[in-house]
Structure formats: structure tokens, C-alpha cells
Design a protein around this motif. Structure first.
Motif, PDB file in Angstrom:
ATOM      1  N   TRP A   1       3.993   2.793 -13.400  1.00  0.00           N
ATOM      2  CA  TRP A   1       4.129   2.813 -11.947  1.00  0.00           C
ATOM      3  C   TRP A   1       4.429   1.441 -11.377  1.00  0.00           C
ATOM      4  CZ3 TRP A   1       0.762  -0.143  -9.037  1.00  0.00           C
ATOM      5  CH2 TRP A   1      -0.389  -0.597  -9.686  1.00  0.00           C
ATOM      6  N   ARG A   2       4.051   0.389 -12.119  1.00  0.00           N
ATOM      7  CA  ARG A   2       4.218  -0.968 -11.596  1.00  0.00           C
ATOM      8  C   ARG A   2       5.690  -1.321 -11.364  1.00  0.00           C
ATOM      9  NH1 ARG A   2      -0.674  -3.451 -11.833  1.00  0.00           N
ATOM     10  NH2 ARG A   2      -2.205  -2.524 -13.249  1.00  0.00           N
ATOM     11  N   ARG A   3       6.591  -0.759 -12.173  1.00  0.00           N
ATOM     12  CA  ARG A   3       8.014  -1.062 -12.002  1.00  0.00           C
ATOM     13  C   ARG A   3       8.552  -0.502 -10.689  1.00  0.00           C
ATOM     14  NH1 ARG A   3       8.026   3.912 -14.256  1.00  0.00           N
ATOM     15  NH2 ARG A   3       9.899   5.213 -14.146  1.00  0.00           N
ATOM     16  N   MET A   4       7.807   0.428 -10.092  1.00  0.00           N
ATOM     17  CA  MET A   4       8.249   1.062  -8.854  1.00  0.00           C
ATOM     18  C   MET A   4       7.754   0.338  -7.606  1.00  0.00           C
ATOM     19  SD  MET A   4       7.732   5.093  -9.714  1.00  0.00           S
ATOM     20  CE  MET A   4       8.955   5.995 -10.664  1.00  0.00           C
ATOM     21  N   VAL A   5       6.853  -0.608  -7.775  1.00  0.00           N
ATOM     22  CA  VAL A   5       6.247  -1.240  -6.600  1.00  0.00           C
ATOM     23  C   VAL A   5       6.560  -2.736  -6.488  1.00  0.00           C
ATOM     24  CG1 VAL A   5       4.390   0.462  -6.624  1.00  0.00           C
ATOM     25  CG2 VAL A   5       4.037  -1.749  -7.721  1.00  0.00           C
ATOM     26  N   THR A   6       7.131  -3.320  -7.532  1.00  0.00           N
ATOM     27  CA  THR A   6       7.499  -4.731  -7.439  1.00  0.00           C
ATOM     28  C   THR A   6       8.743  -4.890  -6.578  1.00  0.00           C
ATOM     29  OG1 THR A   6       8.803  -4.552  -9.469  1.00  0.00           O
ATOM     30  CG2 THR A   6       6.518  -5.286  -9.693  1.00  0.00           C
ATOM     31  N   LEU A   7       8.856  -6.045  -5.956  1.00  0.00           N
ATOM     32  CA  LEU A   7      10.022  -6.335  -5.120  1.00  0.00           C
ATOM     33  C   LEU A   7      10.621  -7.663  -5.551  1.00  0.00           C
ATOM     34  CD1 LEU A   7       8.672  -5.363  -1.574  1.00  0.00           C
ATOM     35  CD2 LEU A   7      10.256  -4.046  -3.006  1.00  0.00           C
TER      36      LEU A   7
ATOM     37  N   ARG B   1       0.835  -1.210   0.000  1.00  0.00           N
ATOM     38  CA  ARG B   1       0.000   0.000   0.000  1.00  0.00           C
ATOM     39  C   ARG B   1       0.863   1.251   0.000  1.00  0.00           C
ATOM     40  NH1 ARG B   1      -2.493  -0.800   4.427  1.00  0.00           N
ATOM     41  NH2 ARG B   1      -1.380   0.662   5.761  1.00  0.00           N
ATOM     42  N   THR B   2       1.914   1.238   0.806  1.00  0.00           N
ATOM     43  CA  THR B   2       2.789   2.407   0.891  1.00  0.00           C
ATOM     44  C   THR B   2       3.557   2.619  -0.405  1.00  0.00           C
ATOM     45  OG1 THR B   2       3.047   1.953   3.269  1.00  0.00           O
ATOM     46  CG2 THR B   2       4.585   3.514   2.270  1.00  0.00           C
ATOM     47  N   LEU B   3       4.009   1.533  -1.015  1.00  0.00           N
ATOM     48  CA  LEU B   3       4.704   1.644  -2.302  1.00  0.00           C
ATOM     49  C   LEU B   3       3.799   2.247  -3.363  1.00  0.00           C
ATOM     50  CD1 LEU B   3       6.651  -1.752  -2.508  1.00  0.00           C
ATOM     51  CD2 LEU B   3       7.674   0.537  -2.455  1.00  0.00           C
ATOM     52  N   ARG B   4       2.577   1.790  -3.418  1.00  0.00           N
ATOM     53  CA  ARG B   4       1.645   2.300  -4.437  1.00  0.00           C
ATOM     54  C   ARG B   4       1.376   3.791  -4.231  1.00  0.00           C
ATOM     55  NH1 ARG B   4      -2.669  -0.190  -7.717  1.00  0.00           N
ATOM     56  NH2 ARG B   4      -4.197   1.435  -8.224  1.00  0.00           N
ATOM     57  N   GLU B   5       1.115   4.181  -2.986  1.00  0.00           N
ATOM     58  CA  GLU B   5       0.873   5.598  -2.701  1.00  0.00           C
ATOM     59  C   GLU B   5       2.085   6.441  -3.065  1.00  0.00           C
ATOM     60  OE1 GLU B   5      -0.073   5.597   1.417  1.00  0.00           O
ATOM     61  OE2 GLU B   5      -2.127   4.861   1.136  1.00  0.00           O
TER      62      GLU B   5
END
Length: 262
Positions: free
Chosen positions: A236-242, A182-186
Motif C-alpha cells: 500500500w505504501r507505493r500508493m501513498v508516496t508523492l 490521511r486521505t491517501l492512506r484511507e
């Protein structure tokens, strides 16, 4: 032909635009150094093993600020005040992303959720930094003045990104996975908006310095808006994957000393 390389070459060749570019970069890196130093000092007792890595992160950012100032000095230039609309770090903080500076100026220890917030914010912003420095390294790694600086900073940003992935995965295994996502997405959606606004502001200032025509300025603005639209839709998805990085413990040890550029 208008390209990333030709655009940056134009900025690099003019003293005033180069001075603004390096001043903005140095200010942002120095601010990141301060933030990480304060976070390291306030790490909660049960996460003290993280403190040396956060300290290393901050030392790297400070080093980058010194490098950009040294590049200015080499050309006989002084830094200029950073226009508020180009201050990426402060605009993110004002947007509620990351840890508030008022919190960091205090003496109360951070909590584990605070550390998760810091790491998620860093994972998003270090993705941007890594990509930007990779672009500069692609085009200017052999440049007589910028080459060494670009390669060193790019390697550091890759290390910072690897560190964020590894530590966030550790916290996810400890039960913080939903909060992290949730924090990554925000953070990602806030960052792409701030990045768009800062990019438009920087291009506006550079255009005035370099005397860009209205069609050229409009074309660059359209490109920035197009990138924003793509990032809002899917980028944005590249910024939230781990994913577990190939380089483990990337911030173990002390920070390398900045080379001499003067």
C-alpha cells in the motif's frame, strides 16, 4: 505454465471472455470520464486553472472506453452487461472513496477539500491502472489487435498518475499535507480491498466461461489473496508516496484523438 501472459492470452483468444473483459474495461473508463467531467464543471472558483486538466483526464477516460468498444466491434462482438461484482468504479464509490455521485450530480460548486479528495482517490486508482497497463504493454505491445490500444492507454495512465502527484504536491505546499496523507492512506486500503474482491469476481466469471478446473481456479484465487496480503502488509505504501514527476504538466493541452481500430 500459468502466468499473467498465458492467462490473458486465454481470455483474449475466446470471444465470450474477451467480450466480458472489454465490456468491464469500457464501462469503468466511461464512468471515470463522467466523473471527471462533472468535477471539472464544479471546480471551485479559486481552482479554475485545474478545470482544463480535469477535463483532459475525463476525455482520456472516455477515449479509452471508445477504444475497448472498438476492439469489440473489430471482432464483430457487442458489449455485455457488466456484472455488479466486477464494477470496480461503483464499488469504490459505494465504499465512500472519492466524491459521491450524488454530490457530482448536483450544481453546488466543490470545495478545495473536495478537490484534494478527488486527487488523492485518483492518485491511488491511477497507480493501479498504470501498473496494469504496463503489464499488458510488456506482454502485448506487439499484438496485431491490442498493441496500439495498449500503448496509447498505458501512456495516458502514466500521464494521469504524474498529474496527480504534481497537483497533490502543490496542495501539500499550500498546507493540506496532513489531510492528503490521511486521505491517501484511507483510499489505498479501501482500493486494495475492492481490487481483491473485483479480481476474484472477474476470475470467477472468466472461469465459468472458459471452463477452468477447480484446481486452476483455486490457484488463481490463492494468488489474488496473496497479492492482497502483500498489499495490506507493505504494498500500500507505493500508493501513498508523492514525488515530483519527471513529466511536468502531463495533462496540459487537449487529449489526443483515439485511433481507429475497426
Amino acid at each position: 505454465m500459468l502466468s499473467a501472459k498465458s492467462l490473458f492470452q486465454e481470455i483474449l483468444d475466446d470471444d465470450e471472455s474477451f467480450r466480458l473483459f472489454c465490456s468491464i474495461a469500457a464501462s469503468g473508463e466511461s464512468q471515470g470520464g463522467w466523473e471527471n467531467a462533472r468535477i471539472a464543471a464544479l471546480v471551485p472558483p479559486d481552482q479554475r486553472d485545474l478545470a482544463p486538466k480535469i477535463t483532459r483526464h475525463g476525455a482520456d477516460e472516455d477515449k479509452h472506453g471508445r477504444i475497448f468498444n472498438a476492439l469489440l466491434k473489430k471482432r464483430g462482438l457487442q458489449p455485455v452487461p457488466v456484472p455488479p461484482d466486477t464494477d470496480y468504479t461503483m464499488l469504490l464509490e459505494r465504499g465512500g472513496i472519492g466524491l459521491a455521485h450524488d454530490r457530482l450530480r448536483g450544481d453546488r460548486p466543490l470545495t478545495v477539500p473536495d478537490i484534494v479528495t478527488y486527487l488523492a482517490h485518483s492518485r491511488v486508482t491511477e497507480q493501479r491502472a498504470s501498473e496494469q497497463m504496463d503489464l499488458l504493454r510488456k506482454h502485448f505491445a506487439d499484438h496485431p489487435d491490442l498493441g496500439r490500444a495498449v500503448k496509447m492507454i498505458s501512456q495516458d495512465e502514466d500521464n494521469h498518475l504524474a498529474y496527480c502527484h504534481e497537483e497533490l504536491l502543490r496542495f501539500a505546499r499550500a498546507g493540506h499535507g496532513r489531510v492528503i496523507q490521511r486521505t491517501l492512506r484511507e483510499a489505498a486500503f479501501a482500493e486494495i480491498r475492492v481490487y481483491r474482491d473485483v479480481s476474484l469476481a472477474v476470475m470467477s466469471h472468466m472461469g465459468r466461461i472458459l471452463g477452468w478446473s477447480r484446481p486452476k481456479a483455486a490457484l488463481l484465487a490463492a494468488g489474488i489473496h496473496a497479492v492482497y496480503a502483500w498489499e495490506r502488509l507493505a504494498g500500500w505504501r507505493r500508493m501513498v508516496t508523492l514525488t515530483m514527476p519527471a513529466r511536468r504538466d502531463a495533462l496540459g493541452g487537449s487529449a489526443p484523438t483515439a485511433p481507429e481500430f475497426a
